[in-house]
Design an enzyme around this catalytic site. Structure first.
Site, PDB file in Angstrom:
ATOM      1  N   GLY A 154      -3.198  12.874  -5.769  1.00 54.63           N
ATOM      2  CA  GLY A 154      -2.146  12.486  -4.822  1.00 54.63           C
ATOM      3  C   GLY A 154      -0.940  13.356  -5.097  1.00 54.63           C
ATOM      4  O   GLY A 154      -1.072  14.514  -5.510  1.00 54.63           O
ATOM      5  N   ARG A 155       0.247  12.766  -4.944  1.00 54.94           N
ATOM      6  CA  ARG A 155       1.476  13.567  -5.085  1.00 54.94           C
ATOM      7  C   ARG A 155       1.669  14.083  -6.507  1.00 54.94           C
ATOM      8  O   ARG A 155       1.993  15.247  -6.720  1.00 54.94           O
ATOM      9  CB  ARG A 155       2.681  12.732  -4.698  1.00 54.94           C
ATOM     10  CG  ARG A 155       2.649  12.214  -3.270  1.00 54.94           C
ATOM     11  CD  ARG A 155       3.864  11.338  -3.036  1.00 54.94           C
ATOM     12  NE  ARG A 155       3.829  10.671  -1.768  1.00 54.94           N
ATOM     13  CZ  ARG A 155       3.288   9.477  -1.558  1.00 54.94           C
ATOM     14  NH1 ARG A 155       2.719   8.824  -2.553  1.00 54.94           N
ATOM     15  NH2 ARG A 155       3.304   8.931  -0.360  1.00 54.94           N
ATOM     16  N   ILE A 156       1.483  13.202  -7.502  1.00 54.32           N
ATOM     17  CA  ILE A 156       1.740  13.607  -8.890  1.00 54.32           C
ATOM     18  C   ILE A 156       0.648  14.578  -9.356  1.00 54.32           C
ATOM     19  O   ILE A 156       0.931  15.612  -9.974  1.00 54.32           O
ATOM     20  CB  ILE A 156       1.833  12.365  -9.815  1.00 54.32           C
ATOM     21  CG1 ILE A 156       2.948  11.439  -9.333  1.00 54.32           C
ATOM     22  CG2 ILE A 156       2.057  12.783 -11.271  1.00 54.32           C
ATOM     23  CD1 ILE A 156       3.033  10.091 -10.050  1.00 54.32           C
ATOM     24  N   THR A 235      -1.131  10.046 -17.778  1.00 58.43           N
ATOM     25  CA  THR A 235       0.260   9.661 -17.486  1.00 58.43           C
ATOM     26  C   THR A 235       0.277   8.577 -16.399  1.00 58.43           C
ATOM     27  O   THR A 235       1.333   8.313 -15.824  1.00 58.43           O
ATOM     28  CB  THR A 235       1.092  10.877 -17.001  1.00 58.43           C
ATOM     29  OG1 THR A 235       0.397  11.485 -15.907  1.00 58.43           O
ATOM     30  CG2 THR A 235       1.323  11.884 -18.102  1.00 58.43           C
ATOM     31  N   ARG A 237      -1.925   5.035 -16.065  1.00 58.76           N
ATOM     32  CA  ARG A 237      -1.869   3.693 -16.643  1.00 58.76           C
ATOM     33  C   ARG A 237      -2.823   3.642 -17.847  1.00 58.76           C
ATOM     34  O   ARG A 237      -3.930   4.179 -17.803  1.00 58.76           O
ATOM     35  CB  ARG A 237      -2.307   2.631 -15.625  1.00 58.76           C
ATOM     36  CG  ARG A 237      -1.286   2.347 -14.527  1.00 58.76           C
ATOM     37  CD  ARG A 237      -0.020   1.663 -15.061  1.00 58.76           C
ATOM     38  NE  ARG A 237       0.945   1.389 -14.012  1.00 58.76           N
ATOM     39  CZ  ARG A 237       1.998   2.173 -13.727  1.00 58.76           C
ATOM     40  NH1 ARG A 237       2.201   3.292 -14.396  1.00 58.76           N
ATOM     41  NH2 ARG A 237       2.843   1.829 -12.773  1.00 58.76           N
ATOM     42  N   GLU A 266       1.299  -1.753 -23.806  1.00 59.39           N
ATOM     43  CA  GLU A 266       2.561  -1.048 -24.058  1.00 59.39           C
ATOM     44  C   GLU A 266       3.578  -2.077 -24.514  1.00 59.39           C
ATOM     45  O   GLU A 266       3.608  -3.169 -23.940  1.00 59.39           O
ATOM     46  CB  GLU A 266       3.057  -0.356 -22.780  1.00 59.39           C
ATOM     47  CG  GLU A 266       2.200   0.839 -22.429  1.00 59.39           C
ATOM     48  CD  GLU A 266       2.649   1.588 -21.177  1.00 59.39           C
ATOM     49  OE1 GLU A 266       3.742   1.275 -20.658  1.00 59.39           O
ATOM     50  OE2 GLU A 266       1.917   2.457 -20.727  1.00 59.39           O
ATOM     51  N   HIS A 285       5.798   6.165 -22.342  1.00 55.59           N
ATOM     52  CA  HIS A 285       5.874   5.966 -20.882  1.00 55.59           C
ATOM     53  C   HIS A 285       7.201   6.505 -20.325  1.00 55.59           C
ATOM     54  O   HIS A 285       8.003   5.751 -19.779  1.00 55.59           O
ATOM     55  CB  HIS A 285       5.696   4.481 -20.527  1.00 55.59           C
ATOM     56  CG  HIS A 285       5.222   4.257 -19.127  1.00 55.59           C
ATOM     57  ND1 HIS A 285       4.388   3.226 -18.766  1.00 55.59           N
ATOM     58  CD2 HIS A 285       5.471   4.948 -17.973  1.00 55.59           C
ATOM     59  CE1 HIS A 285       4.154   3.272 -17.462  1.00 55.59           C
ATOM     60  NE2 HIS A 285       4.804   4.313 -16.954  1.00 55.59           N
TER      61      HIS A 285
HETATM   62  C1  DGY Z   1       5.723   4.196 -12.038  1.00 58.88           C
HETATM   63  O1  DGY Z   1       6.617   4.481 -11.237  1.00 58.88           O
HETATM   64  O2  DGY Z   1       4.700   3.616 -11.683  1.00 58.88           O
HETATM   65  C2  DGY Z   1       5.944   4.588 -13.439  1.00 58.88           C
HETATM   66  O3  DGY Z   1       4.837   4.345 -14.222  1.00 58.88           O
HETATM   67  C3  DGY Z   1       7.141   3.868 -13.983  1.00 58.88           C
HETATM   68  O4  DGY Z   1       7.910   4.807 -14.658  1.00 58.88           O
END
Ligand code: DGY
Length: 327
Positions: A154-156, A235, A237, A266, A285
């Site tokens: 996706g975007r990230i 990065t 979950r 966490e 996180h």
């Molecule tokens: C999110 O935006 O889902 C991040 O994990 C929170 O920093």
């Protein structure tokens, strides 16, 4: 309209809400318990919710039937029962895009940190072990021309793929619910099955939305199929990885290393055995922890609430079905 905000966020968002004439309720002390959180929720119409610990499920919606909308201060919404929210016609806002660069920067940072053993070497310096030049000790691996596998493009994921392509000319493989034509065209990304992804990636970076069905997706049987030089990056979950199996895979050199910005649970316990390994880098996180991203998130969350207060659709909504259903 009363808006409960469980923690301070950048002023830009608060100012917007105030200017829109909304009444803001903050907790009277820091680090409120879940019980206190619930009591505050009972006094509000809308929530601006920070953090992923508090679950918005059927019991919550039944207990706080006064809540009409929730604006999350996150892009992820795995702590919300979206089906239940849709049934109750409660829009759930989120904060996409504004944190994509920052979060992918952290994935990129972890990839390099693990490849070049940065945290291990930094720890050695801190411990007074800056040893004499040794041609064979603690060698890293280069990323040039290697294969980056992205789970969830996706975007990230796109931003991570773009950086890796530009910096290291990496080949991009991806597995996703849908084909990403933009990534295929712009980055030469190739869509593959999950099995192909894990078998062929030198770096495997997780960027997918998390759902309970994906719990422990990265377990022993998956690590066994990965390459021995593979670096696992997460990065997204922490639920994606089975941490004991990951530890085993790292100790037995089934895979090369791991970089985690998310853990399960966490915060990670300081005596977690993963922290003792030289081929691991763990961050607390911090994906979206930049001034720019956090300001952007505050702005989007405020825009969502203001739109809702005017009877309009939330512009950044995780369950747009609430609008389609009733239009
Ligand atoms: C999110 O935006 O889902 C991040 O994990 C929170 O920093």
């Amino acid at each position: 309209m009363k808006v409960f905000i469980n923690k301070r966020i950048p002023e830009i968002g608060i100012d917007m809400l105030k200017q829109a004439g909304l009444q803001i309720i903050f907790p009277d002390h820091e680090n409120i318990t879940n019980e206190e959180w619930l009591e505050y929720c009972k006094t509000a119409d809308v929530l601006l919710s920070i953090g992923g610990d508090f679950r918005y499920d059927k019991t919550f919606f039944e207990t706080c039937s006064n809540i009409k909308a929730i604006a999350l201060y996150s892009v992820g919404f795995d702590h919300v029962d979206i089906k239940e929210a849709v049934q109750r016609n409660i829009p759930i806002g989120n904060t996409p895009d504004v944190l994509s660069k920052a979060t992918s920067d952290v994935a990129f940072l972890l990839m390099q940190s693990v490849a070049r053993r940065a945290s291990y070497n930094f720890q050695k310096v801190k411990d007074g072990h800056w040893d004499v030049f040794d041609p064979l000790h603690a060698l890293g691996q280069e990323l040039y021309g290697k294969t980056l596998g992205i789970l969830g493009l996706g975007r990230i994921g796109f931003e991570m793929a773009k950086k890796s392509r530009k910096a290291f000319d990496m080949n991009i493989l991806y597995h996703n619910r849908h084909r990403n034509e933009e990534a295929e065209k712009e980055l030469g990304a190739t869509y593959v099955s999950f099995e192909e992804l894990i078998a062929n990636s030198d770096v495997l970076s997780v960027h997918a939305n998390y759902t309970p069905e994906q719990k422990d997706l990265f377990n022993r049987s998956v690590f066994e199929k990965m390459k021995s030089n593979a670096i696992f990056i997460n990065t997204a979950r922490g639920g994606f990885q089975h941490e004991k199996d990951l530890h085993e895979a790292l100790v037995s050199k089934q895979i090369w290393g791991a970089g985690l910005d998310v853990t399960n649970p966490e915060p990670m316990s300081p005596d977690n055995p993963l922290l003792e390994l030289s081929n691991v880098c763990v961050l607390p996180h911090i994906g979206s922890a930049t001034i720019e991203a956090r300001n952007g998130m505050a702005k989007l969350a405020a825009e969502n609430i203001i739109a809702f207060s005017k009877g309009e659709e939330m512009p950044y909504c995780a369950n747009p079905e609430v609008y389609i259903q009733h239009s």
